[in-house]
Design a protein around this motif. Structure first.
Motif, mmCIF file in Angstrom:
data_model
loop_
_atom_site.group_PDB
_atom_site.id
_atom_site.type_symbol
_atom_site.label_atom_id
_atom_site.label_comp_id
_atom_site.label_asym_id
_atom_site.label_seq_id
_atom_site.Cartn_x
_atom_site.Cartn_y
_atom_site.Cartn_z
ATOM 1 N N ASN A 33 -2.049 3.279 -6.884
ATOM 2 C CA ASN A 33 -1.080 2.180 -6.894
ATOM 3 C C ASN A 33 -1.729 0.824 -7.035
ATOM 4 O OD1 ASN A 33 1.374 3.820 -6.175
ATOM 5 N ND2 ASN A 33 0.086 4.309 -4.438
ATOM 6 N N ASP A 41 -4.948 2.237 -0.631
ATOM 7 C CA ASP A 41 -4.428 3.141 -1.656
ATOM 8 C C ASP A 41 -5.447 4.181 -2.107
ATOM 9 O OD1 ASP A 41 -1.808 2.370 -1.807
ATOM 10 O OD2 ASP A 41 -2.127 0.873 -3.359
ATOM 11 N N THR A 72 -5.286 -3.722 0.261
ATOM 12 C CA THR A 72 -4.397 -2.776 -0.405
ATOM 13 C C THR A 72 -5.179 -1.764 -1.226
ATOM 14 O OG1 THR A 72 -2.662 -4.458 -0.532
ATOM 15 C CG2 THR A 72 -2.454 -2.572 -2.004
ATOM 16 N N ALA A 76 0.838 -1.204 0.000
ATOM 17 C CA ALA A 76 0.000 0.000 0.000
ATOM 18 C C ALA A 76 0.872 1.253 0.000
ATOM 19 C CB ALA A 76 -0.923 0.004 1.225
ATOM 20 N N ARG A 77 0.532 2.208 -0.854
ATOM 21 C CA ARG A 77 1.248 3.483 -0.937
ATOM 22 C C ARG A 77 0.253 4.642 -0.974
ATOM 23 N NH1 ARG A 77 4.314 -0.005 -0.177
ATOM 24 N NH2 ARG A 77 6.321 -0.462 -1.173
ATOM 25 N N PRO A 78 -0.540 4.797 0.063
ATOM 26 C CA PRO A 78 -1.528 5.896 0.055
ATOM 27 C C PRO A 78 -0.854 7.248 0.196
ATOM 28 C CG PRO A 78 -1.492 4.841 2.196
ATOM 29 C CD PRO A 78 -0.588 4.026 1.317
#
Length: 601
Positions: A590, A299, A295, A215-217
């Motif tokens: 992402n 994101d 995820t 995860a890249r929030p």
């Protein structure tokens, strides 16, 4: 990404030509897992059940120690509350059974083991281990039907457990006083409640990081975590907060596995090893789906103009505010509870339930790129393009056509309940909805045509009703059966579900109930239209009202659903108009269903 752990290796020195096959099936799992109100209790209890059938010696919480030092044994199955182990002689089988049932009793007296022994060998009724496994399944089914020992509780003057209502055995000092975080708040609980909470915290910490690893929030570098309480799934001040339990189960998996076993035997391969391998792949697929859903929601988070983490979409006020814990950071409003075998149960903020379900169905129907995601848990199934696995991925497109896949279809039940209600009620409703969904799908499929396109369909059912499970299901069946006995709007096949959400709620669709033409007329949609759709309204009442509105120059064009189901689908859409937050989870910065890696939990 953390790679999927390999299945436990079996002792290679022992060839199972004769011996005793031991089978254990745990009864009362659902009641045990969802007995309390707290999310962490359910997570911990689900982990305890998984431990009770985990023979991996690397898992210190599992039962691998009971098999340590036993050379002549072979594990056939050890997941989903079921265990099958072959032993070289009857004495070892009896000793293991005695140790296992004692171990189980130490964990909880609420789980009842159903045990069967089947001898195999040249002079036995089952001449081989493979035939013993078939016989064992029949023996366990027979044993489940018979009476089992259950403990009789004596209450007397014993203090009661604050969670289960059973006699309290210990004091739990792990919870803090909300008014003073530095002071504990002792609670009288049953022993298994304390054990489950301790295991739940450990399991939560072990898996939360793994599930959120990709995860890249865009939340300004804040810490990200999964909620330990349903109170942290996402609540709105001044509004009724609701949670949804989503239960996902694969369709016709028993028949598929039987066909796979026959293929293995016909090809001269070891059916025992082959079935163990595919069982592990199914578990990894289920775990991968849980991770992909988590995820995708994570994101979708970002920081709004007020500096708060939110998820935005159309409908339901257009925004979901994520809870920020003082020490555990931004809480993703979704939480897998049970990830076992082919079963996946997730609890989330109710506003996300339909978007999450849509994402899950698309993820299962997407054929991943093996080069971009070599560890994707769907890959082992995408190469199985013959019977009994092959089907058409109807929710996916590649070069304008639906690709072939071996990933099984699913049935999904969504039960929406107020925050704080018993999880067991929502689970039972969702499980019953899955049963009705399975029934609808079976009615649609031509049993004599393996290539019937309907066999490639997922199926979905949901309920927003809050009552005892049996009352909810009875009203659901009444609502979705017309006077002529024809099926109503639900359960929906996967393609129907996708069209329902697109035509009903996509603001870009010209006839959507959230489109520009209907937005100024929400009051008519919510107050007058339901009366026209009511079963007691005169036939043709809606058509007459639409004609009247047309004469006044008011909007009349409704979503292009089939006329025979138009009224039923409109009722469902109106119920979701202020509940469903339509978020394209696959479009998060992402997230891509084609490449996101699942991994095992």
């Amino acid at each position: 990404m953390t790679p999927s752990p390999p299945p436990p290796e079996e002792p290679e020195s022992w060839v199972a030509e004769s011996g005793v096959l031991v089978g254990v099936d745990l009864r009362g799992i659902q009641t045990f897992v969802y007995e309390g109100h707290r999310l962490l209790d359910a997570v911990g209890r689900a982990a305890l059940v998984a431990d009770l059938t985990d023979t991996d010696p690397c898992n210190g919480h599992g039962i691998g120690g009971l098999l340590a030092g036993v050379d002549e044994h072979r594990v056939l199955r050890d997941a989903g509350g079921a265990l099958s182990v072959a032993f070289g002689d009857a004495q070892r089988a009896k000793e293991f059974t005695a140790c296992y049932t004692r171990w189980l009793r130490e964990v909880s007296d609420q789980l009842v083991p159903v045990v069967a022994h089947v001898a195999f060998g040249p002079e036995q009724e089952a001449p081989s281990l493979a035939e013993a496994q078939e016989r064992l399944n029949r023996e366990l089914v027979h044993s489940r039907r018979g009476p089992t020992h259950t403990p009789v509780m004596g209450y007397g003057v014993t203090a009661l457990c604050g969670v289960t209502g059973r006699p309290a055995e210990v004091l739990d000092n792990s919870r803090t006083d909300r008014s003073n975080p530095n002071r504990s708040r002792p609670e009288r609980v049953a022993r298994d409640v304390l054990h489950a909470r301790w295991r739940g915290r450990n399991w939560h910490d072990e898996h939360a990081e793994r599930w959120l690893a990709q995860a890249r929030p865009e939340i300004g570098g804040q810490q990200l975590g999964l909620p330990r309480s349903v109170e942290h799934l996402g609540r709105e001040m001044g509004d009724v907060s609701r949670q949804a339990v989503i239960h996902i189960d694969f369709n016709d998996l028993g028949d598929t596995l039987r066909g796979h076993r026959e293929n293995l035997a016909a090809d001269g391969e070891d059916p025992i090893a082959g079935m163990r391998e595919v069982s592990q792949q199914i578990h990894t697929l289920t775990s991968g789906l849980a991770k992909a859903m988590t995820t995708a929601v994570a994101d979708s988070l970002y920081i709004d103009d007020d500096g708060k983490p939110v998820i935005t979409g159309s409908g339901a006020d257009g925004r979901l505010r994520a809870y920020t814990h003082p020490t555990r950071g931004v809480q993703v409003p979704v939480r897998p509870i049970v990830v076992a075998g082919d079963d996946l149960t997730i609890v989330c903020d109710a506003r996300l339930a339909w978007s999450l379900t849509r994402f899950a169905l698309h993820w299962l129907d997407t054929v991943p790129d093996s080069a971009a995601a070599p560890d994707d848990p769907r890959l082992p199934f995408t190469t199985r393009l013959d019977e009994p696995w092959a089907r058409t991925a109807l929710l996916s497109r590649h070069d304008g056509e639906c690709p072939k896949t071996g990933v099984p279809t699913t049935k999904v039940g969504i039960a929406v309940q107020p925050v704080g209600s018993h999880l067991i009620a929502a689970y039972r409703i969702s499980e019953e909805l899955c049963r009705l969904a399975k029934q609808r799908r079976a009615e649609e499929i031509d049993p004599d045509n393996y290539f019937d396109p309907k066999a490639s369909e997922h199926v979905v059912a949901w309920s927003l009703d809050f009552d005892a499970p049996e009352h909810v299901i009875r009203r659901f069946e009444q609502r979705h059966t017309s006077e002529e006995g024809e099926p109503g709007a639900q359960p929906m096949l996967g393609t129907e579900f996708e069209e329902f959400l697109a035509y009903g709620f996509d603001p870009q669709q010209p006839t959507s109930l959230r489109g520009s033409q209907w937005e100024p007329h929400r009051s008519w949609l919510l107050s007058e239209l339901p009366a026209l759709l009511d079963g007691g309204a005169a036939r043709g009442a809606l058509d007459a009202e639409l004609a009247r509105r047309a004469s006044l120059g008011l909007p009349t064009e409704l979503p292009p659903w089939p006329r025979g189901k138009r009224n039923a689908l409109l009722r469902e859409a109106i119920d979701l108009l202020d509940t469903h937050l339509d978020v394209d989870l696959a479009a998060a910065p992402n997230v891509s269903p084609a490449t996101i890696e699942g991994g095992a939990a």
